[in-house]
Motif scaffolding. Structure first.
Motif, PDB file in Angstrom:
ATOM      1  N   GLN A 465       0.840  -1.188   0.000  1.00 15.71           N
ATOM      2  CA  GLN A 465       0.000   0.000   0.000  1.00 15.71           C
ATOM      3  C   GLN A 465       0.876   1.238   0.000  1.00 15.71           C
ATOM      4  OE1 GLN A 465      -2.779   0.269   3.208  1.00 15.71           O
ATOM      5  NE2 GLN A 465      -3.821   2.065   2.381  1.00 15.71           N
ATOM      6  N   ARG A 491       0.622  -5.504   2.577  1.00 18.70           N
ATOM      7  CA  ARG A 491      -0.744  -5.802   2.991  1.00 18.70           C
ATOM      8  C   ARG A 491      -1.165  -7.160   2.419  1.00 18.70           C
ATOM      9  NH1 ARG A 491       0.609  -2.150   5.667  1.00 18.70           N
ATOM     10  NH2 ARG A 491      -0.293  -0.035   5.749  1.00 18.70           N
ATOM     11  N   CYS A 493      -4.205  -8.916   0.956  1.00 15.85           N
ATOM     12  CA  CYS A 493      -5.448  -8.466   0.319  1.00 15.85           C
ATOM     13  C   CYS A 493      -6.290  -9.678  -0.057  1.00 15.85           C
ATOM     14  CB  CYS A 493      -5.152  -7.616  -0.908  1.00 15.85           C
ATOM     15  SG  CYS A 493      -4.196  -6.123  -0.530  1.00 15.85           S
ATOM     16  N   VAL A 502      -8.343  -5.371   3.004  1.00 19.35           N
ATOM     17  CA  VAL A 502      -6.926  -5.012   3.089  1.00 19.35           C
ATOM     18  C   VAL A 502      -6.503  -5.168   4.540  1.00 19.35           C
ATOM     19  CG1 VAL A 502      -5.190  -3.262   2.598  1.00 19.35           C
ATOM     20  CG2 VAL A 502      -7.251  -3.374   1.196  1.00 19.35           C
ATOM     21  N   CYS A 503      -5.554  -6.069   4.798  1.00 21.36           N
ATOM     22  CA  CYS A 503      -5.177  -6.411   6.163  1.00 21.36           C
ATOM     23  C   CYS A 503      -3.661  -6.312   6.324  1.00 21.36           C
ATOM     24  CB  CYS A 503      -5.621  -7.832   6.522  1.00 21.36           C
ATOM     25  SG  CYS A 503      -7.361  -8.180   6.219  1.00 21.36           S
ATOM     26  N   VAL A 564      -7.246   4.255  -2.077  1.00 21.41           N
ATOM     27  CA  VAL A 564      -6.297   3.222  -1.660  1.00 21.41           C
ATOM     28  C   VAL A 564      -5.415   2.910  -2.862  1.00 21.41           C
ATOM     29  CG1 VAL A 564      -5.988   0.874  -0.823  1.00 21.41           C
ATOM     30  CG2 VAL A 564      -7.906   2.244   0.010  1.00 21.41           C
ATOM     31  N   LEU A 566      -2.384   0.712  -4.354  1.00 24.47           N
ATOM     32  CA  LEU A 566      -1.726  -0.568  -4.121  1.00 24.47           C
ATOM     33  C   LEU A 566      -0.689  -0.816  -5.199  1.00 24.47           C
ATOM     34  CD1 LEU A 566      -4.882  -2.669  -3.217  1.00 24.47           C
ATOM     35  CD2 LEU A 566      -3.188  -1.744  -1.632  1.00 24.47           C
TER      36      LEU A 566
END
Length: 1179
Positions: A465, A491, A493, A502-503, A564, A566
């Motif tokens: 990210q 991240r 995803c 998104v983690c 966001v 990416l």
């Protein structure tokens, strides 16, 4: 006679050399010339049946060749005028003549001084003529003809004997009848004396002969009958059928044994262990692991006993009734297959217990297990249903159509296939639910959206990210380029059909949703695949990442908008993510559109409509599918008619990005842009008449009778759109902030008060927004006054009851909304899982309205993709551009147009109206004009980095200028290639010019050291080009160094250092053409743009596809598989074309590179090479 012979000069020269060394006869002979009748001494060499003659014995190249096969050679008396010749006065000459078997070939007259030599030549030439072999061949041919005649005579005699035997059979039957009659008469005349009298000896002989003949004839007939049956196709099919049945019995026996081992050596002992005082496993876990395997064993033991009983009655094999008994009970497999993965997971968890693991290993050591693990036995039932299907398929292949079991076996096969498909779908759904639950358990905060059974997992992966424009102060530029960005910005995803997660991952493996943008609702998102320089997030975090970033803009209805950004690890990963996200956004829009209206009136939802419509995945006379699935999980089209392709393009239920890309890349081959535009106009203006009837039936699969035949009547006023509002003002170019063709139909658009009565102002406001193109449903709390209602056409009278007088809020909000507002809320509710939307009566009344909106959505989707991804079509075709503008103006005049549709339409118009973005980019024509100035630099004064950068810049400018339509039809291989593919030919010419420049610059040096330094510098340039991903430039330089004029300079190459030679070897290995550029393809696969590939590799692939497969089948269907292969290649080319280099143009370097006065042709280069280093004379 000898036939004509194909002459091969290289082979003839080789034979002449062999004849000189190993010839049967060699020597000097005098040959009489045919022109002036003079005798000339020549050196002759005879090898097998070929006679060579040379000017002298030192000549290496023969002056002539004679083929002696079939010729005659004999001595002839001396010529009368030979005594007058001064050269032959003292020596007597011996003459011989060679007469050839060819018509029109003059005889060869030769002479020699010695008689023995003359006789030897005559003898050897006679042997070389193969006359004995020819005579022997004629004798053998006569014998062969004689044998053929004999065989024909024997066949005639055999037929006559066969006829005589048949006549004898008839005569025997007649005699037998007469004998019977005589016996009856004799018995009647002498009933008592016949038994006492002895038979006449002649009669006994006749009876013996008759008995012998009857036996012989019967045996002969039965032998013929048996042999004919054994060789017949029916017997062969029966043998194969019996073999299949026997194999099935053996497989069933083995399967029953496997189930017996599973139950007797694992299930029952583990049940007993679970009942012990210290159970290593619980009864629930045993049931979860083994499921209903014991019931399956009992079922197959019964089926196996039936099979063995049928085999005992062989050769009568009737199996259909066994399958009729088995089929209803095979449903027990559904539970086993559905929970198989879960059972293996429970088994793996149980193995963590040491006692259980030890006990299980003890069971597995049993000899009956044959060193197989429990997991292996649990997997066997998974393959049994497919095995039965394959067996029945093979049985039907060898079962005649008139066979008594044919229909029963076909029925059993169809039922098994239905069961297999049902099991596959259940397994897919179950695995998807388990996958979602596994991800939900990994997320610390939990995630309620994953508990929705309609939420289908698509893909997951690791992305980085990047900071957005609002976060540009959080990370410094130093950290952006360092490894800390990869560590802090990494991240995990997860993409689902409705949401994007998104983690961040902790050290313990758990996942945390990020605070902002951790859970994105796709209906609120806009995907931007390529960020341009005018994007506010471009400078924030996307510089220097080789176009691997993409942006998701989110505008929730109840919060501020955010973005966001990416970063993908490679261009393949980026293409996969963006394609799947775009597909999910388009599908969820269509799903929300349909389910918001039909969810209660009809049980057919969008995914089921796609599965239940056979036209989408079943072969037909005008369409054929392959086994591979596209992005919509529907089989890909293999062949189809143009009408079916256009129908698939405008089908409202789904839109495959793969299909759309392939269609727009290759539609010129099988149709025209005007036909495509007409189809889009029809689907927009008359959606009901343009949609296939089958699709409408699936759309309106309801018991209500309001959708009668009047709605499918072409004369119905509801089937066409009527525009009563005045024409709308198209958005101006200056007011639009859009600088790149990145449009979306699924992004949110905030609108607290919806004003459709002033559409021009709405369009203007939508196009002057500070955000990129985006739109969504209005807030559910928004209201509409009567004065704010749009003007309605006569066909929209059914919506008037929704617009009551006066404003209302709260629970009466829906009663005051227009259908457009109600639809927008319903769509948003479908995306958010809300309960708001149409009530039953509103859904029933607005089906036609929803179909019109779906048609508009589909047309705008196709046009958006066409304009944004294939803008060259409109730049080179003004009529097509005007046609698109016309239909977009009609869309803007639609009074029922939703705000998000109006926004998207304005964005497409704006993108289509703006000037070409490429005008600001540097073109090769501009650089060529600069080179007209006198050059101020030479090769020695330029650095390798400057040369490599400018070569890369020029190569990319030339490469990106090629329009993709030139890659269709192999125009570069036609006679009019300069007219059909001018840009490809310019690219080829530029490659040759650069290669010639490299070779010319090296040859221009007269000193060996200078040439070696020049080679080292050019290889350094090639090495930098490789670092810049300019593999075209690498090949330009290496091909120049491999030219004969450069490669032969041994002294120069001896001065080149080993490191440079090693670098050249690595570069040549990278761009080598071996294995169809295997190394270069692998390099490009792992290469991130910007990049300049070698165009010849792609042209070779396209030529191979064009030559190997036709555009149309014999039935006239479009070969869409070929179109898909070509589209994949063109798409890869366009990916490299679209990523520019950030290299500043240096006029002094390009002046040198494009200076044609420095370039020499091939002949001049080789001449100078010979002068610099002459050839070494051997000996």
């Amino acid at each position: 006679m000898q036939k004509s012979v194909r002459y091969n000069e290289g082979h003839a020269l080789y034979l002449s050399v062999v004849a000189r060394k190993e010839g049967t006869k060699r020597g000097i002979l005098s040959k009489k010339s045919t022109e002036n009748s003079r005798w000339n001494d020549k050196y002759f060499a005879l090898y097998q049946n070929v006679l060579f003659y040379f000017d002298n014995d030192q000549s290496t190249r023969p002056s002539g060749i004679y083929l002696l096969e079939g010729c005659t050679c004999e001595r002839v008396p001396a010529h009368k005028g030979s005594a007058v010749n001064k050269e032959t006065v003292d020596k007597q000459q011996h003459y011989f003549l060679v007469v050839f078997g060819h018509d029109g070939q003059k005889p060869l007259e030769l002479r020699t001084e010695e008689e023995s030599e003359c006789n030897k030549w005559v003898e050897y030439i006679q042997q070389a003529s193969y006359s004995d072999i020819i005579i022997e061949r004629e004798v053998l041919m006569q014998k062969y003809i004689h044998l053929v005649l004999i065989m024909e005579t024997e066949k005639v005699a055999a037929n006559q004997l066969r006829t005589q035997l048949e006549d004898q059979d008839t005569e025997i039957e007649r005699l037998k009848a007469e004998i019977v009659l005589l016996n009856k008469e004799k018995e009647r005349m002498l009933p008592c004396q016949t038994n006492q009298e002895e038979e006449d000896p002649d009669i006994k002989k006749i009876k013996k002969v008759q008995s012998f003949m009857r036996g012989w004839l019967c045996r002969r007939k039965w032998k013929i009958i048996v042999q004919d049956y054994i060789c017949s196709p029916q017997a062969e099919n029966m043998r194969k059928r019996n073999h299949i049945v026997f194999n099935m019995v053996e497989a069933e026996t083995e399967y029953v044994c496997q189930l017996s081992v599973l139950v007797n050596f694992f299930l029952r002992p583990l049940r007993m262990a679970a009942s012990s005082k210290k159970p290593p496993i619980s009864h629930d876990d045993v049931s979860s692991i083994f499921l209903n395997s014991e019931t399956i064993m009992f079922l197959h033991e019964i089926f196996h006993q039936g099979l063995k009983a049928r085999i005992a009655n062989w050769p009568t094999l009737v199996l259909a009734d066994l399958f009729d008994i088995l089929l209803p009970m095979l449903n027990i497999y559904q539970e086993f297959v559905r929970n198989h993965q879960y059972s293996l997971q429970v088994l793996a968890n149980c193995k963590q217990n040491r006692d259980f693991d030890k006990l299980l290993k003890q069971y597995e050591t049993n000899t009956a297990c044959e060193e197989r693990m429990l997991e292996t036995f649990l997997t066997y039932p998974m393959f049994q249903i497919p095995r039965y299907i394959i067996t029945l398929h093979e049985l039907l292949a060898h079962t005649p159509h008139e066979h008594v079991e044919r229909k029963s076996l076909e029925f059993a096969k169809s039922k098994l296939e239905e069961l297999s498909k049902m099991m596959h779908d259940e397994v897919s759904d179950t695995e998807n639910i388990r996958k979602n639950l596994a991800i939900e358990r990994m997320i610390v905060e939990g995630c309620d959206i994953l508990l929705d059974t309609s939420q289908t997992f698509v893909r997951q992966g690791s992305l980085i990210q990047l900071p957005s424009s609002n976060e540009r102060g959080m990370l410094s530029k130093v950290r952006l380029g360092s490894l800390s960005l990869k560590k802090e910005g990494e991240r995990q995803c997860f993409l689902f059909t409705k949401h994007f997660l998104v983690c961040t991952r902790t050290s313990g493996g758990k996942l945390h949703l990020i605070k902002q943008g951790g859970m994105l609702t796709l209906i609120e998102c806009t995907l931007v695949e390529e960020l341009d320089a005018n994007d506010e997030d471009y400078n924030a975090g996307s510089q220097g990442f080789n176009h691997l970033e993409f942006k998701i803009m989110v505008e929730p209805p109840d919060g501020p908008a955010f973005s966001v950004i990416l970063l993908a690890p490679s261009r393949q990963e980026k293409a996969g993510w963006t394609s799947d996200i775009s597909q999910c956004i388009d599908n969820i829009r269509c799903n929300g559109l349909m389910t918001s209206v039909f969810e209660e009136n009809s049980k057919v939802t969008v995914p089921h409509m796609i599965k239940s419509d056979a036209r989408l995945h079943k072969d037909d006379v005008d369409i054929c599918f392959s086994k591979t699935l596209n992005s919509c999980k529907v089989p890909q089209i293999r062949y189809a008619s143009v009408e079916r392709l256009l129908e698939r393009l405008t089908d409202l239920r789904f839109l495959s990005i793969d299909f759309l890309n392939t269609f727009l890349h290759t539609y010129r081959i099988f149709t025209t842009a005007a036909v495509v535009m007409d189809k889009l106009a029809d689907i927009y203006k008359k959606p009901f008449t343009s949609i296939p009837v089958r699709s409408l039936e699936l759309f309106f699969a309801t018991n209500q009778g309001m959708w009668g035949g009047e709605h499918f009547n072409n004369k119905s006023p509801r089937l066409c759109r009527k525009f009563s509002s005045p024409p709308l003002t198209t958005p101006s170019l200056t007011s639009s902030p859009v600088h790149s063709r990145k449009l979306s139909l699924s992004s949110p658009f905030h609108s607290r008060v919806l004003d459709l009565h002033t559409p021009s102002s709405s369009a203007a406001n939508s196009t002057t927004s500070s955000h990129p193109p985006s739109f969504s449903s209005p807030s559910p709390t928004s209201t509409l006054a009567p004065s704010e209602s749009p003007c309605r056409s006569p066909s929209t009278h059914r919506h008037m009851r929704y617009r009551q007088s006066g404003g209302s809020t709260g629970e009466n909000n829906r009663g005051a909304m227009s259908p457009a507002s109600a639809y927008a809320i319903a769509t948003a509710a479908a995306g958010h899982g809300s309960s708001q939307g149409f009530n039953n009566s509103e859904r029933t009344c607005d089906k036609e309205f929803i179909i019109c909106r779906a048609a508009t959505n589909r047309v705008l989707n196709v046009l958006r993709h066409w304009v944004s991804k294939h803008s060259q079509d409109f730049e080179m075709n003004s009529e097509l551009k005007m046609g698109v503008m016309t239909i977009l103006e009609e869309v803007l005049r639609d009074p029922d147009l939703l705000p998000q549709e109006r926004k998207a339409t304005g964005n497409i118009v704006s993108a289509l109206s703006q000037d070409d973005q490429d005008d600001a980019q540097l073109k090769i024509e501009d650089i060529l004009q600069m080179t007209e100035c006198p050059k101020a630099e030479c090769f020695d004064s330029l650095s390798a980095i400057e040369l490599a950068e400018q070569i890369t810049l020029l190569d990319h400018i030339v490469f990106r200028s090629i329009p993709y339509e030139e890659f269709l039809g192999q125009g570069w291989m036609k006679l009019d290639k300069l007219e059909r593919t001018p840009y490809i030919m310019k690219t080829s010419q530029h490659f040759n010019d650069m290669s010639n420049l490299v070779a010319s610059q090296i040859i221009a040096h007269t000193d060996v050291g200078s040439r070696a330094n020049s080679i080292e510098k050019w290889l350094a340039v090639a090495g930098i080009c490789r670092c810049l991903n300019n593999y075209n430039g690498v090949l330009e330089i290496t091909s120049a160094l491999n030219r004969s004029a450069i490669y032969r300079l041994k002294k120069t190459w001896a001065k080149v250092c080993k490191q440079t030679k090693s670098l050249m070897g690595k570069l040549q290995k990278t761009v080598s053409s071996e294995g169809r550029f295997k190394n270069l393809r692998e390099t490009l696969k792992n290469c991130n743009p910007p990049c300049v590939p070698y165009l010849g590799m792609y042209l070779t692939d396209l030529a191979f596809i064009e030559e190997a497969t036709p555009n149309f089948t014999e039935e006239g269907l479009v070969n869409f598989s070929k179109m898909r292969m070509m589209s994949h290649i063109i798409r890869e080319i366009r990916q490299f074309q679209g990523a520019p280099y950030r290299i500043e143009h240096q006029a002094k370097v390009t002046q040198f590179l494009l200076d044609r006065t420095l370039v020499m042709d091939e002949d001049t280069l080789y001449e100078l090479s010979l002068k610099i280093e002459p050839r070494l004379l051997h000996g």
